[in-house]
Each structure stands twice: as structure tokens, then as C-alpha cells.
Motif scaffolding. Sequence first.
Motif, PDB file in Angstrom:
ATOM      1  N   PHE A 171       0.855  -1.188   0.000  1.00 46.54           N
ATOM      2  CA  PHE A 171       0.000   0.000   0.000  1.00 46.54           C
ATOM      3  C   PHE A 171       0.893   1.241   0.000  1.00 46.54           C
ATOM      4  O   PHE A 171       1.416   1.667   1.037  1.00 46.54           O
ATOM      5  N   THR A 172       1.069   1.795  -1.197  1.00 46.13           N
ATOM      6  CA  THR A 172       1.991   2.912  -1.392  1.00 46.13           C
ATOM      7  C   THR A 172       1.566   3.673  -2.637  1.00 46.13           C
ATOM      8  O   THR A 172       0.866   3.103  -3.498  1.00 46.13           O
ATOM      9  N   PRO A 257      -4.457  -1.887  -3.697  1.00 45.34           N
ATOM     10  CA  PRO A 257      -3.659  -0.652  -3.702  1.00 45.34           C
ATOM     11  C   PRO A 257      -3.975   0.251  -4.898  1.00 45.34           C
ATOM     12  O   PRO A 257      -4.013   1.480  -4.759  1.00 45.34           O
ATOM     13  N   TYR A 260      -7.269   2.165  -4.240  1.00 43.87           N
ATOM     14  CA  TYR A 260      -7.050   3.291  -3.322  1.00 43.87           C
ATOM     15  C   TYR A 260      -6.371   4.445  -4.055  1.00 43.87           C
ATOM     16  O   TYR A 260      -6.765   5.614  -3.926  1.00 43.87           O
ATOM     17  N   ASN A 261      -5.344   4.145  -4.839  1.00 47.85           N
ATOM     18  CA  ASN A 261      -4.604   5.185  -5.542  1.00 47.85           C
ATOM     19  C   ASN A 261      -5.470   5.945  -6.539  1.00 47.85           C
ATOM     20  O   ASN A 261      -5.316   7.153  -6.719  1.00 47.85           O
ATOM     21  N   GLU A 281      -4.881   1.867   5.088  1.00 45.04           N
ATOM     22  CA  GLU A 281      -4.354   1.460   3.786  1.00 45.04           C
ATOM     23  C   GLU A 281      -4.480   2.592   2.766  1.00 45.04           C
ATOM     24  O   GLU A 281      -3.563   2.836   1.975  1.00 45.04           O
ATOM     25  N   CYS A 285      -1.524   4.925   0.697  1.00 49.83           N
ATOM     26  CA  CYS A 285      -1.494   5.088  -0.757  1.00 49.83           C
ATOM     27  C   CYS A 285      -1.573   6.551  -1.183  1.00 49.83           C
ATOM     28  O   CYS A 285      -1.517   6.849  -2.382  1.00 49.83           O
TER      29      CYS A 285
END
Length: 366
Positions: A171-172, A257, A260-261, A281, A285
Motif C-alpha cells: 500500500f503505497t 492498492p 485506493y490510488n 491502507e 497510498c
Amino acid sequence: MTGLKVVVDGVGLERPRAGVGVYTTQILHAMSVDRPDCRLTVFGPPGAFVHVPNTSYRPLPRARLVGRHVQWPARIRQLKPDAYFGPAGVMPLGDVGCPSVITIHDLAIYRNAGWFPARQPLSTRYVVPRSVLRADVVIAVSENTATDVVEIFGIPRSRVQVVPHGVATSFTPMSAEDLAVARARLNLPGRFILFVGTIEPRKNLETLLEAWAMMRDRPDLVVVGAWGWRYESIRERMGRMGPGLHHIEGLDPNDLPALYNLARVLAHPAWYEGFGLPPLEAMACGTPVLVSDRSSLPEVVDGAGMVVRADDPNAWRAALEKVIGDTDLAADLRHRGILRAAEFSWSRAARLTWTAIDRAIQSRSS
């Protein structure tokens, strides 16, 4: 302490993508990395050993009551472990013969039984209360949950240790190129508000649906989650909301992920959470987050997200419109969210969990 032998309840691995299953997988992996000299023996469902590769794995007895509460504790005693760890928040009713630590994720059913099916009397009346009262150390995943444990079961606060969840490194923030590929593959709209969670009364999706329906120039709404229980009225309402509402059931966790982004904002209006992993999370992100003012959610975002009254659809409408329409506010929330999420890791959770196990062992020897 070094060289410990710990028996672990792997019942949560029956549903490895659900909350307790994710927690069990993540915490055991991090614990095995943090103390490679210690041995974790996991008792779980058939085939679930693939989720906990750095452990010794044994099947739980198949008989539901006698197997779990009589046969299994007898097998645990034969192993003579240094400690028992229950990631699912319970112990067998039979004596495990060693110090014990359990993790309580939430006590929502004790706060409002109407949110849940009415078929859990053995668990709620006997297994959970006896587990909390017998455990040497109780891990709570938030300060809010720790307060609930003390208020509901009456144990001393000194027996409760707060160990927040971690957030996986996947998660980034992602690159524009990767996100373009993900958007096309998942067939996602250009602008959307995101909701992630099981569809059940406790998640308060109705408030979000009402707020979204009132929005001016509204983006689409993407709901990611399986049908839980007592969802019939929610499902009927979702069916009347038109083509701007998208429901994704059975999403591959590896795609989360990207969702979310790509979202303009995550909306999490739950009435109650023991912790609240989706907001964490999403913040990791770089996605702006709106949460309700209930239970642990303000504690988790801690000023890095907007907090909105759970019972006020108009306030949710206004907050959503503000975040989507104000680019400076959205950028500020993204920045603060990333910094806040960086304070949480599974490696830190593992260290604190080992500390709780050490405490449990020491409490028996002193």
C-alpha cells in the motif's frame, strides 16, 4: 526471551482474505522474522499452511465442539509450549497448560447485537468472555478497543496491551503508468469515491449512499466488499441508485492498492470499528480519507483525515464535495495521510506482540 515455543490458533486462516485472516497471516510472518530463533506451531484448517510458510503447521481437530474445546487443548498440553497465542481473540474452553495471549479486534457485538446474526450464543456468552478472563495478556488493536475490553469484561487495564495493526508495504503511491493500466483492466470510472468493507449494518453504507445521492456534480461511487449479513435493505437501495454506482465483489487483494490510488477519496462511515484498516491502507497510498466520528476511527487517522458525524448524511455530502472540489485540501490530506500511515508497520506490531508474550510468561513465573 529467546528460543520460545508458541502454539498459535490458526482458525482465522479459514478466510485468509477477511480481517482476522489477514491479521493472522501478517502478524505471524512478521513475528517469525523478528525472532527467527522462536518456533511457531500453528493449528489451522486443512491446506491453510500455504499462508503461514515460516511456521510448523498442524490441522485443527475436525469435530467442532469436542474437537476444538477438548481434543485440541489436550494436544497443546502434550507439546508443552511456552505460550499460547490466539490471533482470533479466543482460547479453547479446555486448559492449554501454558501462559496465554489473545488479540481482541473488536467487541461490536457487545455494543449492538442488532448489527449481527442471532446465531452466536456459544461464542458471545461463553467462549469470548472466558477467553478474555483467562488470558494472561489481552492485546487490543486500538485504545478504543482496550477501553471496551475493560468496560465490558471488567478486567484490569494493566492486563491489556495496545498493539495497532500494521499496513502492508504494497500500500503505497503508484506511478501514473501503472495506474492507467490498472484503471483499464479493472474497468474503473475516471472519477470515483471509494468504499471498502463488508456490506453489513455496522459499516453504515446507507449514510454514504444518501450523501452521494445528494451531491452536486458527483463522481461515481465504487463499493468494494462482499455481502455480509442483514444486507437486504442495503442491496435493494443500491439497486435503485443507477449506473454511477459500481459494486465489486471478490476483488483480488493485489488490486486493492490500485483502487485506493485511483480514488478521489475513501469514505468510511462505519458505526463501529475495532481498528479500521481501510482508512490506514488508503492513507498509505496517498488517498484523502473521510471517517466517521465513532469508535477507533478518529484515533487511527489522528488528524490526517476528515472526521464526520456518522449519523449526518448532509455532513457527509458537504465533506465529500469539499475534498473533491478543493485541490489544496486534497493535497494536504494526501501528505498528512502518508506521514500518519508511516507510523504503522507489521514489524512494529510483531515486536509489541512478542513483548506481550514475554509479559504473559513472566507473569506466571513471578
